[in-house]
Design an enzyme around this catalytic site. Structure first.
Site, PDB file in Angstrom:
ATOM      1  N   GLY A  46     -18.031 -26.925  20.792  1.00 26.73           N
ATOM      2  CA  GLY A  46     -17.078 -26.087  20.122  1.00 26.73           C
ATOM      3  C   GLY A  46     -17.095 -24.818  20.536  1.00 26.73           C
ATOM      4  O   GLY A  46     -18.208 -24.115  20.888  1.00 26.73           O
ATOM      5  N   GLN A  51     -15.568 -16.000  19.753  1.00 29.26           N
ATOM      6  CA  GLN A  51     -16.737 -15.762  20.702  1.00 29.26           C
ATOM      7  C   GLN A  51     -16.734 -15.395  22.256  1.00 29.26           C
ATOM      8  O   GLN A  51     -17.473 -14.997  23.150  1.00 29.26           O
ATOM      9  CB  GLN A  51     -17.405 -17.434  20.963  1.00 29.26           C
ATOM     10  CG  GLN A  51     -17.836 -17.800  19.664  1.00 29.26           C
ATOM     11  CD  GLN A  51     -18.462 -18.949  19.626  1.00 29.26           C
ATOM     12  OE1 GLN A  51     -17.823 -19.812  19.297  1.00 29.26           O
ATOM     13  NE2 GLN A  51     -19.829 -19.114  19.849  1.00 29.26           N
ATOM     14  N   CYS A  94     -25.834 -22.071  18.615  1.00 31.06           N
ATOM     15  CA  CYS A  94     -24.526 -21.328  18.699  1.00 31.06           C
ATOM     16  C   CYS A  94     -24.651 -20.691  20.115  1.00 31.06           C
ATOM     17  O   CYS A  94     -25.421 -19.962  20.484  1.00 31.06           O
ATOM     18  CB  CYS A  94     -24.525 -20.382  17.641  1.00 31.06           C
ATOM     19  SG  CYS A  94     -22.872 -19.387  17.609  1.00 31.06           S
ATOM     20  N   LEU A  95     -23.537 -20.922  20.695  1.00 31.01           N
ATOM     21  CA  LEU A  95     -23.560 -20.034  21.813  1.00 31.01           C
ATOM     22  C   LEU A  95     -23.677 -18.726  22.125  1.00 31.01           C
ATOM     23  O   LEU A  95     -23.928 -18.186  22.951  1.00 31.01           O
ATOM     24  CB  LEU A  95     -22.101 -20.643  22.620  1.00 31.01           C
ATOM     25  CG  LEU A  95     -21.672 -21.993  22.928  1.00 31.01           C
ATOM     26  CD1 LEU A  95     -20.585 -22.629  23.733  1.00 31.01           C
ATOM     27  CD2 LEU A  95     -22.739 -22.442  24.255  1.00 31.01           C
ATOM     28  N   HIS A 136     -18.846 -24.862  11.312  1.00 38.65           N
ATOM     29  CA  HIS A 136     -19.547 -23.968  12.200  1.00 38.65           C
ATOM     30  C   HIS A 136     -18.385 -23.008  12.736  1.00 38.65           C
ATOM     31  O   HIS A 136     -18.553 -21.983  12.711  1.00 38.65           O
ATOM     32  CB  HIS A 136     -20.259 -24.542  13.231  1.00 38.65           C
ATOM     33  CG  HIS A 136     -21.070 -23.483  14.155  1.00 38.65           C
ATOM     34  ND1 HIS A 136     -22.496 -23.802  14.207  1.00 38.65           N
ATOM     35  CD2 HIS A 136     -20.522 -22.888  15.161  1.00 38.65           C
ATOM     36  CE1 HIS A 136     -22.767 -22.608  15.067  1.00 38.65           C
ATOM     37  NE2 HIS A 136     -21.674 -22.385  15.449  1.00 38.65           N
ATOM     38  N   GLU A 137     -17.270 -23.842  13.144  1.00 38.29           N
ATOM     39  CA  GLU A 137     -16.393 -22.969  14.048  1.00 38.29           C
ATOM     40  C   GLU A 137     -15.290 -22.309  13.013  1.00 38.29           C
ATOM     41  O   GLU A 137     -15.033 -20.974  13.306  1.00 38.29           O
ATOM     42  CB  GLU A 137     -15.567 -23.664  14.741  1.00 38.29           C
ATOM     43  CG  GLU A 137     -16.161 -24.528  16.065  1.00 38.29           C
ATOM     44  CD  GLU A 137     -16.915 -23.628  16.908  1.00 38.29           C
ATOM     45  OE1 GLU A 137     -16.727 -22.493  16.910  1.00 38.29           O
ATOM     46  OE2 GLU A 137     -18.174 -24.259  17.347  1.00 38.29           O
ATOM     47  N   HIS A 140     -17.023 -19.013  12.080  1.00 37.40           N
ATOM     48  CA  HIS A 140     -16.778 -18.058  13.220  1.00 37.40           C
ATOM     49  C   HIS A 140     -15.420 -17.397  12.966  1.00 37.40           C
ATOM     50  O   HIS A 140     -15.443 -16.219  13.273  1.00 37.40           O
ATOM     51  CB  HIS A 140     -16.702 -18.464  14.685  1.00 37.40           C
ATOM     52  CG  HIS A 140     -18.273 -18.866  15.194  1.00 37.40           C
ATOM     53  ND1 HIS A 140     -18.977 -17.847  15.503  1.00 37.40           N
ATOM     54  CD2 HIS A 140     -18.694 -20.219  15.801  1.00 37.40           C
ATOM     55  CE1 HIS A 140     -19.914 -18.062  16.230  1.00 37.40           C
ATOM     56  NE2 HIS A 140     -19.822 -19.533  16.200  1.00 37.40           N
TER      57      HIS A 140
END
Ligand SMILES: [Zn+2]
Length: 185
Positions: A46, A51, A94-95, A136-137, A140
């Site tokens: 995702g 990001q 997380c990226l 999670h997204e 963000h």
């Protein structure tokens, strides 16, 4: 299409509340293309637009396993409309917080409304990994990170490591702490 750089802690843009997409035009489609390329390359399951430094409420996702065909999903202006009382614990990564993984408790099931790339509204009920990944997204796009859901002690440790590493122009090394799992996004 172009792969973009993923911003990581302690980049302050990760704390921005992203703006709703007013019109799904060519620039939004180009953004989504770039997000998929960046997400697949990372690799992650995702990605939120912020990001890659774009404060718009756009999320890309693909929960297909390695041996399955690609299953790209786009969520524009996603919003949680309902959360179950039942919770689940999932080890998240997380990226934008590379190589750090921790268990996070979130509602097991949620309802999310969003627009697809044609501007058509949808509302879905999600559970399991999809529910975790969506939460999670959506965090963000609201400037929230998964480390906000863990203990302050652990969060401060992570933030300190990333701040120190950024000063040296490096990424922190968590390899000694834990076996690598996978990045959610
Ligand atoms: Zn993330």
């Amino acid at each position: 299409m172009a792969k973009r750089d993923i911003i990581i802690l302690p980049d302050k843009r990760l704390r921005l509340k992203s703006e709703p997409v007013a019109k799904i035009d060519r620039s939004v489609r180009a953004l989504v293309d770039d997000m998929f390329e960046t997400m697949y390359e990372a690799p992650g399951i995702g990605l939120a637009a912020i990001q890659i430094g774009v404060p718009q409420r756009v999320v890309t996702m693909d929960l297909a396993k390695k041996d399955e065909p690609k299953a790209p999903q786009v969520f524009i202006n996603p919003e949680v409309t309902w959360k179950s009382d039942d919770k689940q614990v999932y080890e998240e990564g997380c990226l934008s917080i590379p190589e750090y993984y921790e268990e996070v408790e979130r509602p097991l099931s949620i309802k999310v409304k969003y627009l697809d790339l044609d501007g058509k509204p949808h509302e879905i009920e999600a559970s399991g990994l999809l529910a975790t990944c969506l939460q999670h997204e959506i965090d963000h796009v609201n400037g929230v990170l998964f480390i906000d859901h863990i203990s302050k002690l652990k969060r401060d440790m992570v933030l300190k490591k990333f701040k120190k590493a950024a000063k040296r122009g490096e990424q922190p090394n968590f390899a000694e702490d834990k076996e690598p799992s996978h990045h959610i996004g």
